[in-house]
Motif scaffolding. Structure first.
Motif, PDB file in Angstrom:
ATOM      1  N   ASP A   1      41.643  59.090  47.561  1.00  0.00           N
ATOM      2  CA  ASP A   1      41.939  57.934  48.378  1.00  0.00           C
ATOM      3  C   ASP A   1      40.592  57.516  48.960  1.00  0.00           C
ATOM      4  N   LEU A   2      40.368  56.223  49.154  1.00  0.00           N
ATOM      5  CA  LEU A   2      39.054  55.796  49.635  1.00  0.00           C
ATOM      6  C   LEU A   2      38.659  56.519  50.923  1.00  0.00           C
ATOM      7  N   ASN A   3      39.634  56.708  51.790  1.00  0.00           N
ATOM      8  CA  ASN A   3      39.368  57.408  53.051  1.00  0.00           C
ATOM      9  C   ASN A   3      38.853  58.817  52.843  1.00  0.00           C
TER      10      ASN A   3
ATOM     11  N   VAL B   1      41.971  45.708  33.664  1.00  0.00           N
ATOM     12  CA  VAL B   1      40.629  46.282  33.873  1.00  0.00           C
ATOM     13  C   VAL B   1      39.542  45.202  33.960  1.00  0.00           C
ATOM     14  N   ASN B   2      39.747  44.092  33.252  1.00  0.00           N
ATOM     15  CA  ASN B   2      38.700  43.060  33.283  1.00  0.00           C
ATOM     16  C   ASN B   2      38.560  42.422  34.660  1.00  0.00           C
ATOM     17  N   THR B   3      39.712  42.091  35.258  1.00  0.00           N
ATOM     18  CA  THR B   3      39.663  41.481  36.592  1.00  0.00           C
ATOM     19  C   THR B   3      39.069  42.456  37.598  1.00  0.00           C
ATOM     20  N   LEU B   4      39.533  43.699  37.528  1.00  0.00           N
ATOM     21  CA  LEU B   4      39.018  44.691  38.476  1.00  0.00           C
ATOM     22  C   LEU B   4      37.513  44.890  38.291  1.00  0.00           C
ATOM     23  N   TRP B   5      37.104  44.929  37.046  1.00  0.00           N
ATOM     24  CA  TRP B   5      35.673  45.115  36.762  1.00  0.00           C
ATOM     25  C   TRP B   5      34.863  43.949  37.347  1.00  0.00           C
ATOM     26  N   ALA B   6      35.405  42.746  37.193  1.00  0.00           N
ATOM     27  CA  ALA B   6      34.698  41.571  37.728  1.00  0.00           C
ATOM     28  C   ALA B   6      34.485  41.715  39.239  1.00  0.00           C
ATOM     29  N   THR B   7      35.453  42.337  39.908  1.00  0.00           N
ATOM     30  CA  THR B   7      35.292  42.583  41.343  1.00  0.00           C
ATOM     31  C   THR B   7      34.094  43.495  41.595  1.00  0.00           C
ATOM     32  N   LEU B   8      33.992  44.535  40.772  1.00  0.00           N
ATOM     33  CA  LEU B   8      32.871  45.474  40.943  1.00  0.00           C
ATOM     34  C   LEU B   8      31.531  44.804  40.664  1.00  0.00           C
ATOM     35  N   VAL B   9      31.533  43.942  39.643  1.00  0.00           N
ATOM     36  CA  VAL B   9      30.287  43.259  39.278  1.00  0.00           C
ATOM     37  C   VAL B   9      29.769  42.439  40.462  1.00  0.00           C
ATOM     38  N   ASP B  10      30.699  41.925  41.266  1.00  0.00           N
ATOM     39  CA  ASP B  10      30.309  41.086  42.409  1.00  0.00           C
ATOM     40  C   ASP B  10      29.816  41.874  43.613  1.00  0.00           C
ATOM     41  N   ILE B  11      30.009  43.193  43.577  1.00  0.00           N
ATOM     42  CA  ILE B  11      29.575  43.972  44.735  1.00  0.00           C
ATOM     43  C   ILE B  11      28.171  44.496  44.486  1.00  0.00           C
TER      44      ILE B  11
ATOM     45  N   LEU C   1      41.016  52.558  43.478  1.00  0.00           N
ATOM     46  CA  LEU C   1      39.825  52.581  44.347  1.00  0.00           C
ATOM     47  C   LEU C   1      39.170  51.199  44.405  1.00  0.00           C
ATOM     48  N   ILE C   2      39.100  50.542  43.261  1.00  0.00           N
ATOM     49  CA  ILE C   2      38.468  49.207  43.274  1.00  0.00           C
ATOM     50  C   ILE C   2      39.231  48.294  44.240  1.00  0.00           C
ATOM     51  N   SER C   3      40.555  48.327  44.157  1.00  0.00           N
ATOM     52  CA  SER C   3      41.337  47.462  45.061  1.00  0.00           C
ATOM     53  C   SER C   3      41.089  47.834  46.516  1.00  0.00           C
ATOM     54  N   GLN C   4      41.045  49.127  46.793  1.00  0.00           N
ATOM     55  CA  GLN C   4      40.811  49.548  48.177  1.00  0.00           C
ATOM     56  C   GLN C   4      39.427  49.114  48.666  1.00  0.00           C
ATOM     57  N   ILE C   5      38.436  49.273  47.787  1.00  0.00           N
ATOM     58  CA  ILE C   5      37.070  48.903  48.181  1.00  0.00           C
ATOM     59  C   ILE C   5      36.999  47.400  48.450  1.00  0.00           C
ATOM     60  N   GLU C   6      37.627  46.641  47.567  1.00  0.00           N
ATOM     61  CA  GLU C   6      37.588  45.186  47.731  1.00  0.00           C
ATOM     62  C   GLU C   6      38.246  44.776  49.048  1.00  0.00           C
ATOM     63  N   ALA C   7      39.419  45.386  49.319  1.00  0.00           N
ATOM     64  CA  ALA C   7      40.142  45.037  50.547  1.00  0.00           C
ATOM     65  C   ALA C   7      39.290  45.359  51.780  1.00  0.00           C
ATOM     66  N   GLU C   8      38.656  46.501  51.769  1.00  0.00           N
ATOM     67  CA  GLU C   8      37.816  46.869  52.929  1.00  0.00           C
ATOM     68  C   GLU C   8      36.650  45.927  53.113  1.00  0.00           C
ATOM     69  N   ARG C   9      36.055  45.542  51.999  1.00  0.00           N
ATOM     70  CA  ARG C   9      34.869  44.672  52.106  1.00  0.00           C
ATOM     71  C   ARG C   9      35.283  43.288  52.574  1.00  0.00           C
ATOM     72  N   ARG C  10      36.457  42.859  52.114  1.00  0.00           N
ATOM     73  CA  ARG C  10      36.927  41.537  52.535  1.00  0.00           C
ATOM     74  C   ARG C  10      37.179  41.531  54.039  1.00  0.00           C
ATOM     75  N   LYS C  11      37.797  42.637  54.500  1.00  0.00           N
ATOM     76  CA  LYS C  11      38.105  42.752  55.934  1.00  0.00           C
ATOM     77  C   LYS C  11      36.841  42.668  56.786  1.00  0.00           C
ATOM     78  N   SER C  12      35.798  43.309  56.293  1.00  0.00           N
ATOM     79  CA  SER C  12      34.608  43.411  57.151  1.00  0.00           C
ATOM     80  C   SER C  12      33.680  42.191  57.061  1.00  0.00           C
ATOM     81  N   THR C  13      34.036  41.210  56.218  1.00  0.00           N
ATOM     82  CA  THR C  13      33.153  40.018  56.187  1.00  0.00           C
ATOM     83  C   THR C  13      33.772  38.860  56.963  1.00  0.00           C
TER      84      THR C  13
END
Ligand SMILES: Nc1ncnc2c1ncn2[C@@H]1O[C@H](COP(=O)(O)OP(=O)(O)O)[C@@H](O)[C@H]1O
Ligand SMILES: [Mg+2]
Length: 509
Positions: free
Chosen positions: A419-421, A325-335, A497-509
């Motif tokens: 699902d994120l979709n 949860v800590n690593t995933l949370w850190a991803t959210l903090v960065d968004i 969901l966090i993983s999916q959101i991160e993957a999508e954002r990475r793709k679009s940058t």
């Protein structure tokens, strides 16, 4: 009738005695209250209006007042004004002493420190409007709930000044330590007694209730009269307080209405009417907040990884999937992205909203969070997401009684919406409507998400708010195995969901 002044310590100066007497006050010097329990019919306390502790005498008084100071809760529960007279230099020591005696009380607000009773000080005292003397009313319980404690009973008597008799029935409280009652009051009006409309009586911890009352007052200009709790009386006591408000008759909880498939219009009305002006304040706050939603959730004490309970983290599902949860949370903090923030309800769930026809009526404002000051706002998407998550994940009493961790049918019904979709696109209609226990989900989610998605300022705003609302469920202990099973799923879905959101954002940058 100005009432009695209980005066402790050296007597007042003759001039003061004369002036008090002229204004109709009666002095009672050093009455012994050390042994008074909280009795309902204590004649001295029911006719007193002010208590004075006089430390400005000649003698060393450090121990004199000790036993009386112990009785401060009693004075405060009776609504007496408390004055401490001493040299300014001693105020802080006296405050320290009081804090030691009653650690949880906020002395500065309830007790006035004065150097003497001269001039303006005297004028302020004599103009003090004492609370109405309370009367002992007959309180009859209509159920087998626990008796009211003496201090609770005293506060309730003070709240119902005109009552002759009160019939009360306890309602199931939420997760707070408060007690909530439906009350029927028989009024003592001239010679004819009559029963009034039912009232809602809430007895709670003083600080909590003070926050709730503050929120009720702040919210009132923004929420239509008939769609919010309307406060009638508020009595502040020492450790507990009481308020009386309108009872929302002929209504059901939003959870009940949702399960029965009749909450859809009320959900739309909740955001379109009940909360609309309040939420609109967020659009008037410029500039919008740019703090990440995760940081806002932490700042507002809504959720962050440290407060997730072990009972969920240590479940097989979470451990086997090696969810960190800590690593995933850190991803959210960065968004972070610009988003709207102001004041939110903070605990929008099915039991805090009453449904009457198509109306959604707010009742419990005990967890309001955020202000419209820059940097202090609460993201308004949180309320929408919390309501959605509460409707989907809350167990009914029956479900809790089943005490069953795995719930494949429920899980199967809800997973497809997370699902994120499925969040980014409107939910697909239920292929077989009205055939299973979860037929209502589709209609409710469609209405809630209409707001969540429509209002968002970033593609992922609502999805992140959902993660926060789902993980927030895991800061509370579970109520049953069923409940624990659902909260574990909430933790798991949030992680995915966090993983999916991160993957999508990475793709679009
Ligand atoms: N004004 C009201 N009208 C009808 N029912 C109410 C009202 N206020 C509270 N209730 C009932 O009492 C329950 C607990 O009240 P609430 O204010 O939400 O307390 P808590 O802070 O303990 O959650 C509510 O869930 C609801 O069922
Ligand atoms: Mg509640």
């Amino acid at each position: 009738m100005p009432g009695i002044i209980l005066w402790y310590g050296d007597p007042p100066l003759p001039g003061t005695i004369y002036k008090l007497d002229m204004r109709g006050f009666e002095l009672s010097e050093n009455p012994d209250v050390a042994n008074i329990n909280i009795q309902l019919l204590n004649p001295l306390l029911s006719s007193a209006s002010i208590v004075v502790f006089n430390h400005s005498g000649e003698v060393d008084d450090s121990n004199i007042h000790y036993d009386t100071y112990k009785q401060l809760p009693l004075f405060i529960n009776h609504g007496l004004l408390i004055l401490i007279l001493s040299d300014r230099g001693r105020w802080s020591t006296l405050k320290e002493d009081l804090k030691r005696l009653h650690p949880n009380f906020t002395w500065d607000e309830e007790i006035r420190f004065l150097t003497d009773l001269k001039g303006i000080n005297f004028d302020n005292i004599v103009s003090y409007q004492r609370v109405q003397p309370w009367k002992n009313i007959k309180i009859e319980k209509l159920d087998l709930s626990e008796e009211l404690k003496q201090d609770e009973k005293l506060l309730v008597c003070r709240a119902f000044q005109k009552a002759e008799e009160l019939h009360i029935r306890e309602l199931k409280s939420g997760f707070t330590p408060s007690r909530v009652f439906l009350a029927y009051e028989k009024m003592r009006v001239s010679s004819i007694a009559h029963w009034t409309q039912p009232r809602l009586v809430k007895i709670g911890e003083s600080n909590n209730l003070a926050n709730e009352i503050k929120a009720m007052k702040e919210v009132s200009p923004f929420v239509p009269f008939e769609l919010r709790p309307n406060l009638e009386v508020y009595i502040e006591g020492f450790s507990k307080s009481v308020y009386v408000a309108d009872f929302v008759e002929k209504s059901e909880s939003m959870l009940e209405a949702a399960r029965a498939g009749r909450a859809e219009a009320a959900i739309s009305n909740l955001f379109n009417r009940t909360l609309q002006l309040w939420r609109d304040r967020a659009w008037q706050c410029t500039p919008p907040s740019i703090e990440s939603l995760a940081l806002a959730a932490k700042r507002l004490e809504i959720i962050y990884p440290d407060i997730i309970e072990n009972e969920y983290l240590e479940s097989v599902l979470i451990e086997d999937a090696a969810i960190d949860v800590n690593t995933l949370w850190a991803t959210l903090v960065d968004i972070s992205f610009e988003h709207r923030a102001a004041t939110i309800h903070g605990d929008l769930h099915g039991d805090n909203i009453r449904v009457r026809g198509d109306d959604a009526i707010l009742i419990d404002l005990g967890a309001v969070k955020g202000t419209d000051e820059y940097g202090k706002g609460a993201p308004i998407c949180f309320d929408v997401a919390m309501l959605e998550v509460a409707l989907v994940f809350t167990c009914t009493d029956d479900e809790n009684r089943k005490d069953q961790f795995n719930q494949p049918e429920w899980e199967n019904a809800i997973r497809r919406f997370y699902d994120l979709n499925a969040i980014l696109n409107p939910p697909k209609p239920n292929p077989k409507p009205k055939q299973d226990d979860y037929f209502w989900l589709f209609g409710c989610l469609r209405r809630v998400r209409a707001f969540g998605i429509y209002e968002q300022s970033d593609k992922h705003e609502y999805a992140i708010a959902l993660v926060i609302a789902m993980w927030r469920l895991c800061k509370f202990p579970s109520l049953s195995k069923t409940d624990r099973g659902r909260r574990v799923i909430a933790l798991d879905i949030g992680a995915k969901l966090i993983s999916q959101i991160e993957a999508e954002r990475r793709k679009s940058t």
